[in-house]
Design a protein around this motif. Structure first.
Motif, PDB file in Angstrom:
ATOM      1  N   GLY A  11      42.618  39.240  36.414  1.00 47.89           N
ATOM      2  CA  GLY A  11      42.648  39.412  34.959  1.00 47.89           C
ATOM      3  C   GLY A  11      41.807  40.592  34.516  1.00 47.89           C
ATOM      4  N   GLU A  12      40.905  40.339  33.593  1.00 45.08           N
ATOM      5  CA  GLU A  12      40.040  41.384  33.033  1.00 45.08           C
ATOM      6  C   GLU A  12      38.663  41.386  33.687  1.00 45.08           C
ATOM      7  N   THR A  13      38.525  40.779  34.843  1.00 47.96           N
ATOM      8  CA  THR A  13      37.217  40.643  35.477  1.00 47.96           C
ATOM      9  C   THR A  13      37.049  41.603  36.645  1.00 47.96           C
ATOM     10  N   ILE A  19      39.351  36.481  46.246  1.00 48.96           N
ATOM     11  CA  ILE A  19      38.153  35.644  46.102  1.00 48.96           C
ATOM     12  C   ILE A  19      38.422  34.515  45.120  1.00 48.96           C
ATOM     13  N   CYS A  20      39.075  34.824  44.023  1.00 51.77           N
ATOM     14  CA  CYS A  20      39.403  33.804  43.028  1.00 51.77           C
ATOM     15  C   CYS A  20      40.229  32.684  43.655  1.00 51.77           C
ATOM     16  N   ALA A  31      43.764  27.631  40.422  1.00 50.04           N
ATOM     17  CA  ALA A  31      43.504  29.077  40.476  1.00 50.04           C
ATOM     18  C   ALA A  31      43.729  29.748  39.126  1.00 50.04           C
ATOM     19  N   ASP A  32      44.757  29.331  38.387  1.00 53.52           N
ATOM     20  CA  ASP A  32      45.000  29.918  37.069  1.00 53.52           C
ATOM     21  C   ASP A  32      43.885  29.540  36.091  1.00 53.52           C
ATOM     22  N   ASP A  33      43.406  28.294  36.186  1.00 53.73           N
ATOM     23  CA  ASP A  33      42.293  27.870  35.330  1.00 53.73           C
ATOM     24  C   ASP A  33      41.029  28.660  35.657  1.00 53.73           C
ATOM     25  N   LEU A  34      40.785  28.887  36.945  1.00 52.37           N
ATOM     26  CA  LEU A  34      39.611  29.659  37.344  1.00 52.37           C
ATOM     27  C   LEU A  34      39.743  31.102  36.858  1.00 52.37           C
ATOM     28  N   ALA A  35      40.916  31.694  37.016  1.00 53.88           N
ATOM     29  CA  ALA A  35      41.129  33.066  36.541  1.00 53.88           C
ATOM     30  C   ALA A  35      40.892  33.147  35.030  1.00 53.88           C
ATOM     31  N   GLY A  36      41.366  32.159  34.303  1.00 54.32           N
ATOM     32  CA  GLY A  36      41.138  32.131  32.860  1.00 54.32           C
ATOM     33  C   GLY A  36      39.660  32.006  32.521  1.00 54.32           C
ATOM     34  N   ALA A  37      38.950  31.152  33.255  1.00 53.25           N
ATOM     35  CA  ALA A  37      37.511  30.985  33.026  1.00 53.25           C
ATOM     36  C   ALA A  37      36.759  32.267  33.365  1.00 53.25           C
ATOM     37  N   LEU A  38      37.181  32.952  34.418  1.00 49.38           N
ATOM     38  CA  LEU A  38      36.559  34.227  34.774  1.00 49.38           C
ATOM     39  C   LEU A  38      36.744  35.256  33.659  1.00 49.38           C
ATOM     40  N   GLY A  89      30.784  25.874  38.354  1.00 47.06           N
ATOM     41  CA  GLY A  89      30.439  26.035  39.771  1.00 47.06           C
ATOM     42  C   GLY A  89      31.386  26.987  40.476  1.00 47.06           C
ATOM     43  N   ALA A  90      32.669  26.904  40.141  1.00 46.83           N
ATOM     44  CA  ALA A  90      33.657  27.794  40.755  1.00 46.83           C
ATOM     45  C   ALA A  90      33.480  29.227  40.264  1.00 46.83           C
ATOM     46  N   VAL A  91      33.218  29.411  38.975  1.00 46.38           N
ATOM     47  CA  VAL A  91      32.994  30.752  38.429  1.00 46.38           C
ATOM     48  C   VAL A  91      31.768  31.373  39.087  1.00 46.38           C
ATOM     49  N   ARG A  92      30.699  30.596  39.184  1.00 47.20           N
ATOM     50  CA  ARG A  92      29.466  31.100  39.807  1.00 47.20           C
ATOM     51  C   ARG A  92      29.721  31.469  41.270  1.00 47.20           C
ATOM     52  N   ALA A  93      30.433  30.609  41.989  1.00 47.79           N
ATOM     53  CA  ALA A  93      30.731  30.879  43.401  1.00 47.79           C
ATOM     54  C   ALA A  93      31.552  32.158  43.549  1.00 47.79           C
ATOM     55  N   ALA A  94      32.509  32.385  42.639  1.00 54.26           N
ATOM     56  CA  ALA A  94      33.327  33.600  42.700  1.00 54.26           C
ATOM     57  C   ALA A  94      32.464  34.839  42.462  1.00 54.26           C
TER      58      ALA A  94
END
Length: 131
Positions: A11-13, A19-20, A31-38, A89-94
Motif C-alpha cells: 500500500g502506502e507504507t 514481509i506483510c 493479510a489484507d487487514d494487516l496491509a490496511g492497518a499498515l 502485534g502484527a504491525v509491530r512485527a512487520a
C-alpha cells in the motif's frame, strides 16, 4: 501469495509485501487487514515525524527512515488508532522485520540499536512530508 523476497511496498507504507504476507501468516491475521492497518499506521506516522526526529535515533536505508523507538511508542500508536492487540502485534512485527531486513544490508552500525528495542519504518518521502 507474494514471495517472501517481494520488496514491493505494501500500500502506502515502507513495508515490503512479502514481509506483510509472512507476518500475517505467522500471526494468523488476514493479510489484507494487516496491509490496511499498515496504511493507517503510515498515515499516523506522518503526524508524528517531528517528534520522532527529536526523540529517537534514526537512520535512512534504501529510501526508508528507521526510527529506534521504545516499546511504549507502539502501545501509544495502538491506543491512538484503536488497534486490537493482535493487529498491533502484527504491525509491530512487520515494522521490526522490515527494519531488520534493511539494516542487514546496511553498514551503518545501527543493527545493535534494534537489538536494544524496537523500530518504526517510514518511507523517506513520508518522513519528509512529516516535517
Amino acid at each position: 501469495m507474494t514471495d517472501d523476497t517481494d520488496d514491493t511496498p505494501t500500500g502506502e507504507t515502507a513495508i515490503d509485501a512479502g514481509i506483510c504476507e509472512r507476518v500475517a501468516a505467522e500471526r494468523d491475521v488476514d493479510a489484507d487487514d494487516l496491509a490496511g492497518a499498515l496504511d493507517v499506521v503510515a498515515a499516523d506516522l506522518t503526524d508524528e515525524h517531528s517528534r520522532f526526529e527529536r526523540e529517537y535515533d534514526h537512520t535512512t536505508v534504501e529510501g526508508s527512515r528507521i526510527y529506534f523507538v521504545d516499546g511504549e511508542e507502539w502501545a501509544d500508536i495502538g491506543d491512538r488508532l484503536d488497534l486490537s492487540e493482535s493487529t498491533l502485534g502484527a504491525v509491530r512485527a512487520a515494522h521490526e522485520e522490515q527494519a531488520e531486513r534493511l539494516l542487514s544490508e546496511a553498514t551503518t552500525g545501527y543493527r545493535e540499536k534494534l537489538a536494544e528495542g524496537t523500530a518504526v519504518v517510514a518511507g523517506v518521502d513520508t518522513a519528509e512530508e512529516m516535517v
